[in-house]
Design a protein around this motif. Structure first.
Motif, mmCIF file in Angstrom:
data_model
loop_
_atom_site.group_PDB
_atom_site.id
_atom_site.type_symbol
_atom_site.label_atom_id
_atom_site.label_comp_id
_atom_site.label_asym_id
_atom_site.label_seq_id
_atom_site.Cartn_x
_atom_site.Cartn_y
_atom_site.Cartn_z
ATOM 1 N N GLY A 131 20.376 8.722 11.502
ATOM 2 C CA GLY A 131 20.883 8.265 12.795
ATOM 3 C C GLY A 131 19.858 8.257 13.908
ATOM 4 O O GLY A 131 20.212 8.116 15.073
ATOM 5 N N ASP A 132 18.586 8.377 13.581
ATOM 6 C CA ASP A 132 17.540 8.390 14.593
ATOM 7 C C ASP A 132 16.971 6.994 14.799
ATOM 8 O O ASP A 132 16.856 6.209 13.863
ATOM 9 C CB ASP A 132 16.413 9.341 14.184
ATOM 10 N N GLU A 133 16.582 6.708 16.039
ATOM 11 C CA GLU A 133 15.964 5.431 16.396
ATOM 12 C C GLU A 133 14.448 5.603 16.337
ATOM 13 O O GLU A 133 13.861 6.216 17.212
ATOM 14 C CB GLU A 133 16.391 5.023 17.802
ATOM 15 N N VAL A 134 13.821 5.100 15.277
ATOM 16 C CA VAL A 134 12.380 5.275 15.114
ATOM 17 C C VAL A 134 11.583 4.037 15.522
ATOM 18 O O VAL A 134 10.363 4.096 15.543
ATOM 19 C CB VAL A 134 12.009 5.674 13.664
ATOM 20 N N ARG A 135 12.267 2.957 15.857
ATOM 21 C CA ARG A 135 11.552 1.739 16.230
ATOM 22 C C ARG A 135 12.110 1.165 17.530
ATOM 23 O O ARG A 135 12.574 0.023 17.571
ATOM 24 C CB ARG A 135 11.665 0.717 15.103
ATOM 25 N N PRO A 136 12.050 1.918 18.618
ATOM 26 C CA PRO A 136 12.646 1.432 19.858
ATOM 27 C C PRO A 136 11.858 0.305 20.520
ATOM 28 O O PRO A 136 12.455 -0.587 21.136
ATOM 29 C CB PRO A 136 12.658 2.666 20.758
ATOM 30 N N THR A 188 0.833 -1.208 0.000
ATOM 31 C CA THR A 188 0.000 0.000 0.000
ATOM 32 C C THR A 188 0.872 1.265 0.000
ATOM 33 O O THR A 188 2.068 1.211 0.290
ATOM 34 C CB THR A 188 -0.901 0.035 1.243
ATOM 35 N N ALA A 189 0.248 2.375 -0.294
ATOM 36 C CA ALA A 189 0.947 3.662 -0.187
ATOM 37 C C ALA A 189 1.293 3.947 1.271
ATOM 38 O O ALA A 189 2.308 4.582 1.570
ATOM 39 C CB ALA A 189 0.084 4.784 -0.749
ATOM 40 N N LEU A 190 0.473 3.448 2.184
ATOM 41 C CA LEU A 190 0.757 3.607 3.614
ATOM 42 C C LEU A 190 2.061 2.895 3.979
ATOM 43 O O LEU A 190 2.901 3.446 4.707
ATOM 44 C CB LEU A 190 -0.420 3.053 4.431
ATOM 45 N N GLN A 191 2.263 1.700 3.441
ATOM 46 C CA GLN A 191 3.523 0.988 3.682
ATOM 47 C C GLN A 191 4.696 1.756 3.069
ATOM 48 O O GLN A 191 5.738 1.921 3.703
ATOM 49 C CB GLN A 191 3.480 -0.428 3.117
ATOM 50 N N ARG A 192 4.522 2.235 1.861
ATOM 51 C CA ARG A 192 5.605 2.978 1.209
ATOM 52 C C ARG A 192 5.950 4.229 2.015
ATOM 53 O O ARG A 192 7.118 4.572 2.184
ATOM 54 C CB ARG A 192 5.223 3.366 -0.219
ATOM 55 N N TYR A 193 4.930 4.912 2.519
ATOM 56 C CA TYR A 193 5.137 6.089 3.352
ATOM 57 C C TYR A 193 6.044 5.743 4.542
ATOM 58 O O TYR A 193 7.041 6.419 4.791
ATOM 59 C CB TYR A 193 3.784 6.625 3.840
ATOM 60 N N PHE A 194 5.701 4.691 5.278
ATOM 61 C CA PHE A 194 6.496 4.324 6.450
ATOM 62 C C PHE A 194 7.868 3.778 6.064
ATOM 63 O O PHE A 194 8.849 4.015 6.770
ATOM 64 C CB PHE A 194 5.725 3.367 7.360
ATOM 65 N N ASP A 195 7.955 3.057 4.953
ATOM 66 C CA ASP A 195 9.265 2.603 4.472
ATOM 67 C C ASP A 195 10.175 3.797 4.213
ATOM 68 O O ASP A 195 11.326 3.834 4.660
ATOM 69 C CB ASP A 195 9.128 1.800 3.176
ATOM 70 N N GLU A 196 9.665 4.760 3.478
ATOM 71 C CA GLU A 196 10.468 5.925 3.105
ATOM 72 C C GLU A 196 10.793 6.795 4.313
ATOM 73 O O GLU A 196 11.937 7.211 4.502
ATOM 74 C CB GLU A 196 9.748 6.761 2.031
ATOM 75 N N LEU A 197 9.787 7.069 5.120
ATOM 76 C CA LEU A 197 9.979 7.956 6.262
ATOM 77 C C LEU A 197 10.917 7.347 7.304
ATOM 78 O O LEU A 197 11.872 7.988 7.751
ATOM 79 C CB LEU A 197 8.631 8.297 6.892
ATOM 80 N N ASN A 198 10.654 6.110 7.683
ATOM 81 C CA ASN A 198 11.534 5.457 8.664
ATOM 82 C C ASN A 198 12.942 5.325 8.116
ATOM 83 O O ASN A 198 13.924 5.535 8.841
ATOM 84 C CB ASN A 198 10.985 4.089 9.060
ATOM 85 N N GLY A 199 13.059 4.986 6.840
ATOM 86 C CA GLY A 199 14.379 4.871 6.225
ATOM 87 C C GLY A 199 15.142 6.189 6.272
ATOM 88 O O GLY A 199 16.346 6.211 6.557
ATOM 89 N N ALA A 200 14.450 7.286 6.022
ATOM 90 C CA ALA A 200 15.104 8.596 6.049
ATOM 91 C C ALA A 200 15.594 8.934 7.453
ATOM 92 O O ALA A 200 16.736 9.373 7.639
ATOM 93 C CB ALA A 200 14.148 9.677 5.551
ATOM 94 N N PHE A 201 14.751 8.726 8.451
ATOM 95 C CA PHE A 201 15.166 9.025 9.822
ATOM 96 C C PHE A 201 16.293 8.098 10.279
ATOM 97 O O PHE A 201 17.220 8.519 10.971
ATOM 98 C CB PHE A 201 13.984 8.948 10.787
ATOM 99 N N GLU A 202 16.225 6.829 9.895
ATOM 100 C CA GLU A 202 17.302 5.901 10.270
ATOM 101 C C GLU A 202 18.621 6.290 9.614
ATOM 102 O O GLU A 202 19.675 6.208 10.245
ATOM 103 C CB GLU A 202 16.898 4.468 9.922
ATOM 104 N N GLU A 203 18.572 6.727 8.359
ATOM 105 C CA GLU A 203 19.792 7.193 7.695
ATOM 106 C C GLU A 203 20.381 8.404 8.401
ATOM 107 O O GLU A 203 21.595 8.614 8.401
ATOM 108 C CB GLU A 203 19.509 7.534 6.228
#
Length: 165
Positions: free
Chosen positions: A69-74, A52-67
């Motif tokens: 250096g942020d911990e988005v899935r503690p 879904t676009a919802l999955q793509r949104y979270f894939d992209e957003l979480n990936g950007a924050f992780e790149e």
């Protein structure tokens, strides 16, 4: 960069391991420490979130924050981090927090409606603009389209997404 509310405490703590070790050193024997956080990436038990676009949104957003250096899935890592720090008698409770009004259970439907409302009001587009334009070089227009598609998917009753708290 100010952190969007969409991710709550997850992005406000830069180094969870260090914080938990500091807690261990600071707590007296017999004392306790409590953390509450979540997995900032939704899923679905029936696979309806996949593709879904919802999955793509979270894939992209979480990936950007992780790149960045942020911990988005503690949430999924907290138990191990507490063990690594030396804590014992660790108690974990996990709650399913639906996204949207798809659940049949009236209580979960209400929780899902509130979760969706706060997600949309507190930064679906803003969080994506901040992360994707800074860390992934997306254009504003590309981000607006993805956020709009994700919001639309989040409103579909046949997409049974939820977060683990």
């Amino acid at each position: 960069m100010p952190r969007p509310d969409l991710f709550g405490p997850a992005l406000s703590i830069k180094d969870f391991r260090k914080l938990i070790k500091q807690c261990y050193r600071s707590v007296k024997p017999g004392g306790w420490v409590e953390f509450q956080d979540w997995d900032g990436y939704p899923s679905s038990a029936d696979g309806s979130f996949n593709g879904t676009a919802l999955q793509r949104y979270f894939d992209e957003l979480n990936g950007a924050f992780e790149e960045a250096g942020d911990e988005v899935r503690p949430g999924p890592r907290l138990e191990q981090w507490f063990k690594d720090a030396g804590f014992v008698n660790i108690h974990v409770e996990q709650f399913v927090i639906p996204y949207g009004i798809w659940p049949k259970d009236p209580h979960l439907k209400k929780v899902g409606a509130w979760n969706q409302a706060q997600g949309e009001a507190n930064g679906c587009e803003g969080a994506a603009l901040a992360a994707l334009t800074r860390y992934k070089q997306w254009t504003k227009e590309e981000v607006v389209v993805l956020a709009s598609q994700a919001r639309a998917d989040g409103r579909k009753r046949d997409i049974h997404s939820f977060f683990n708290l």
